[in-house]
Write a protein that holds these residues in place. Structure first.
Motif, short mmCIF file in Angstrom:
data_model
loop_
_atom_site.label_atom_id
_atom_site.label_comp_id
_atom_site.label_asym_id
_atom_site.label_seq_id
_atom_site.Cartn_x
_atom_site.Cartn_y
_atom_site.Cartn_z
N PHE A 188 4.73 0.13 0.62
CA PHE A 188 5.04 -0.59 1.85
C PHE A 188 4.42 -1.98 1.75
CE2 PHE A 188 5.40 3.79 3.02
CZ PHE A 188 6.37 3.84 4.00
N GLU A 189 5.27 -3.03 1.78
CA GLU A 189 4.74 -4.38 1.79
C GLU A 189 4.16 -4.67 3.16
OE1 GLU A 189 6.21 -8.92 0.67
OE2 GLU A 189 7.44 -7.19 0.13
N LEU A 190 2.94 -5.18 3.18
CA LEU A 190 2.22 -5.32 4.44
C LEU A 190 2.96 -6.20 5.44
CD1 LEU A 190 -1.53 -5.59 3.35
CD2 LEU A 190 -0.10 -3.59 3.72
N THR A 191 3.55 -7.29 4.96
CA THR A 191 4.23 -8.21 5.87
C THR A 191 5.53 -7.65 6.42
OG1 THR A 191 5.33 -9.29 3.99
CG2 THR A 191 3.24 -10.23 4.74
N LYS A 192 6.04 -6.56 5.83
CA LYS A 192 7.29 -5.97 6.28
C LYS A 192 7.11 -4.56 6.83
CE LYS A 192 9.92 -8.61 2.82
NZ LYS A 192 10.82 -8.53 1.65
N MET A 248 0.83 -1.20 0.00
CA MET A 248 0.00 0.00 0.00
C MET A 248 0.86 1.24 0.00
SD MET A 248 -1.45 0.32 3.94
CE MET A 248 -2.54 -1.07 3.76
N GLU A 249 0.28 2.32 -0.46
CA GLU A 249 0.92 3.63 -0.40
C GLU A 249 0.15 4.48 0.61
OE1 GLU A 249 2.97 4.29 -4.72
OE2 GLU A 249 0.79 4.58 -4.62
N VAL A 250 0.88 5.21 1.43
CA VAL A 250 0.31 5.91 2.56
C VAL A 250 0.76 7.37 2.55
CG1 VAL A 250 0.13 5.98 5.08
CG2 VAL A 250 0.34 3.78 3.91
N ALA A 251 -0.15 8.25 2.95
CA ALA A 251 0.20 9.67 3.10
C ALA A 251 -0.18 10.14 4.50
CB ALA A 251 -0.52 10.51 2.04
N GLN A 252 0.50 11.18 4.97
CA GLN A 252 0.19 11.69 6.30
C GLN A 252 0.36 13.21 6.36
OE1 GLN A 252 2.94 9.61 8.89
NE2 GLN A 252 4.49 11.22 8.74
N ILE A 253 -0.35 13.79 7.31
CA ILE A 253 -0.23 15.21 7.63
C ILE A 253 0.20 15.29 9.09
CG2 ILE A 253 -1.49 17.38 7.95
CD1 ILE A 253 -3.37 16.43 5.69
N ASP A 280 6.35 -1.42 9.25
CA ASP A 280 6.58 -1.12 10.66
C ASP A 280 5.29 -1.40 11.44
OD1 ASP A 280 8.16 0.45 12.84
OD2 ASP A 280 6.17 1.37 12.78
N PRO A 281 5.37 -2.16 12.54
CA PRO A 281 4.16 -2.54 13.29
C PRO A 281 3.30 -1.36 13.72
CG PRO A 281 6.04 -3.82 14.04
CD PRO A 281 6.58 -2.78 13.12
N THR A 282 3.94 -0.26 14.13
CA THR A 282 3.18 0.91 14.56
C THR A 282 2.39 1.50 13.41
OG1 THR A 282 4.82 1.43 16.27
CG2 THR A 282 3.32 3.20 15.60
N LEU A 283 3.06 1.66 12.26
CA LEU A 283 2.37 2.20 11.08
C LEU A 283 1.25 1.26 10.63
CD1 LEU A 283 2.11 4.31 8.85
CD2 LEU A 283 3.87 3.07 7.56
N TYR A 284 1.52 -0.04 10.66
CA TYR A 284 0.51 -1.01 10.23
C TYR A 284 -0.74 -0.92 11.12
CZ TYR A 284 -1.83 -5.37 9.03
OH TYR A 284 -2.75 -6.30 8.65
N SER A 285 -0.54 -0.80 12.42
CA SER A 285 -1.68 -0.71 13.33
C SER A 285 -2.51 0.54 13.08
CB SER A 285 -1.19 -0.73 14.78
OG SER A 285 -0.48 0.46 15.10
N GLN A 286 -1.87 1.59 12.54
CA GLN A 286 -2.57 2.84 12.30
C GLN A 286 -3.37 2.83 11.00
OE1 GLN A 286 0.81 5.47 12.47
NE2 GLN A 286 0.64 5.79 14.69
N VAL A 287 -2.98 1.98 10.04
CA VAL A 287 -3.63 1.99 8.73
C VAL A 287 -4.43 0.72 8.44
CG1 VAL A 287 -1.84 3.50 7.78
CG2 VAL A 287 -1.61 1.01 7.52
N SER A 288 -4.23 -0.34 9.22
CA SER A 288 -4.80 -1.64 8.88
C SER A 288 -6.33 -1.63 8.79
CB SER A 288 -4.35 -2.70 9.89
OG SER A 288 -4.74 -2.33 11.21
N ASN A 289 -6.99 -0.77 9.56
CA ASN A 289 -8.45 -0.76 9.56
C ASN A 289 -9.05 0.38 8.74
OD1 ASN A 289 -8.70 -3.02 11.30
ND2 ASN A 289 -8.28 -1.71 13.07
N LEU A 290 -8.20 1.12 8.02
CA LEU A 290 -8.70 2.23 7.20
C LEU A 290 -9.19 1.74 5.84
CD1 LEU A 290 -6.02 5.05 7.75
CD2 LEU A 290 -8.31 4.92 8.73
N ALA A 291 -10.31 2.29 5.39
CA ALA A 291 -10.78 2.03 4.02
C ALA A 291 -10.02 2.94 3.07
CB ALA A 291 -12.27 2.29 3.94
#
Length: 476
Positions: free
Chosen positions: A373-377, A203-208, A379-390
């Protein structure tokens, strides 16, 4: 077959043996000393069908020697870590040791220098790890059959210096390897369709990011504190001790704030500008970066390389500043959700994070320098923040605290999802380029070994001359 051959050379042999020598096991032997057998509570686990031998020199590479017991120690360390040695032969273990010795020997020939400060820094890290594992440095000293901590440190310093020489030599070889788009294309074309690699979901992720505003009064407190430390140093106090006591940089504080850097080292511009403006022994005035306020002392300048120590202290963020930052980021989110502005536009105009705002907040993967960002690799913190987002959903404000204790608020959104798929040249160019570069690096290292083996005095004795090595150590 291309990928299979690549895996055979890098994974089945190189990576397996590299894992065997993780931590201080990589160069567990001394270049100048024949080591007596270590006293242990249980016998060394040797692969079945192989006999343990009386210790002695079994190989010489330039100015370095390899002892038969060095191989046994390699097996011992693997089993001590819960690993299996059944698939690792003594010949393979010896081959890895020979490689390390040739790297170190050639590093000296190429005038690669490892400073005492670097060795001290490595020593501190390794000893801290060992003490955490066994609980007492005296147990480490007894394990190596040394009479005192100082004797052990002297002995271990030689090992660490050899490790660093080998590492620097390897880096020198690999860093010189470059690859062209044409080479990447040819590499991909040579892979049979049924052997193309599969890449996992990404996935590709953006942040403010919104940073709480620190008051001028709080900033002045930090500058006054650093000026007081600077004054003590100028009057004779140890900068290294002050760094251990007061610096908020977790990466350098335990080592007295020590860093070695060149202008290409990935430090922020403000830090490098100050570091390269100082002379040896000079202590900087307090200066500001995105991390907080610093002071630097330069210990040594060697050509384009600087050895320095620094102290970092960040101003304290008040509860009022945190509350104001949260209100600001809530207002930004409301504008995005109400379609008054896009996420990318808000990032460009409102985000306090310089590294991402120009790209609409898009994050760059620090491991690949790609935006995926490959999901299996991940960062756990980032994954927890985006895993439930549509898709295109904007997260609620997230309070983030980094490893230096700096607090910020941020919004996150997923801008693109890529399902698991077979490699595609256009879509996966960055990953394919990385594979092609690794293959070229392996080929370059192999050619380097072929050349240096011919030009270096190498002697292998006894039954080890019957080994089937990856490289031509026997010069047949």
């Amino acid at each position: 077959m291309l990928l299979k051959k690549l895996q055979l050379k890098t994974i089945d042999y190189k990576l397996m043996l590299t894992m065997c020598f993780l931590f201080f096991f990589t160069s567990i032997i001394s270049a100048q000393e024949i080591i007596k057998d270590t006293v242990i509570k249980k016998p060394v686990e040797i692969p079945s069908g192989q006999k343990q031998k009386i210790d002695g020199i079994i190989a010489t590479v330039g100015d370095y020697i390899v002892l038969d017991s060095d191989i046994d120690k390699g097996y011992l360390e693997i089993t001590a870590q819960g690993g299996s040695t059944k698939d690792i032969t003594r010949c393979q273990m010896l081959g890895k040791l020979l490689e390390d010795k040739l790297y170190a020997h050639q590093a000296i020939q190429d005038s690669i220098v490892v400073s005492d400060a670097e060795v001290r820094s490595m020593m501190d890290d390794r000893l801290n790890y060992m003490i955490q594992q066994v609980g007492d440095i005296n147990k480490v000293v007894a394990y190596y059959k040394k009479n005192s901590v100082e004797e052990f440190k002297t002995y271990f310093a030689d090992i660490l210096k050899e490790q660093k020489l080998a590492s620097e030599m390897t880096k020198k070889i690999v860093d010189a390897v470059e690859i062209t788009p044409e080479e990447v294309r040819n590499f991909f074309k040579k892979i049979p369709k049924d052997e193309l690699p599969t890449f996992g979901a990404e996935m590709e992720v953006a942040q403010i990011v919104v940073e709480p505003k620190v008051s001028a009064e709080d900033e002045q407190k930090v500058k006054d504190r650093l000026n007081a430390i600077r004054k003590d140093v100028l009057e004779g106090s140890s900068f290294a001790t002050k760094a251990v006591l007061y610096s908020q940089d977790p990466g350098s504080s335990p080592n007295g704030g020590f860093y070695k850097m060149t202008r290409k080292t990935p430090f922020v511009k403000e830090f490098k500008d100050v570091a390269f403006s100082l002379g040896e022994g000079e202590v900087s005035e307090p200066f500001k970066t995105t991390f907080g306020y610093h002071i630097i002392i330069v210990e040594k300048i060697k050509g384009q390389e600087v050895e320095l120590r620094h102290i970092l202290i960040a101003p304290t963020v008040s509860e009022t500043a945190l509350k104001d930052a949260k209100e600001r980021i809530i207002n930004i989110r409301n504008k995005i959700v109400n379609k008054e502005i896009t996420f990318a536009e808000a990032a460009r105009t409102e985000s306090d994070e310089k590294e991402t705002r120009a790209n609409g907040g898009t994050l760059v993967n620090p491991n690949t320098q790609d935006t995926r960002f490959e999901l299996t690799k991940m960062d756990p913190t980032l994954y927890s923040q985006v895993s439930n987002l549509a898709d295109n959903e904007v997260s609620q404000p997230l309070l983030n605290t980094d490893d230096k204790g700096k607090k910020t608020y941020k919004l996150i959104t997923i801008t693109n999802r890529i399902d698991s798929h077979t490699a595609d040249y256009a879509k996966d160019y960055t990953k394919i380029k990385e594979l092609a570069l690794k293959e070229k690096q392996i080929s370059t290292i192999a050619k380097w070994f072929d050349t240096k083996i011919k030009d270096t005095y190498i002697k292998i004795i006894g039954e080890y001359r019957d080994c089937n090595f990856v490289y031509n150590w026997l010069k047949k």
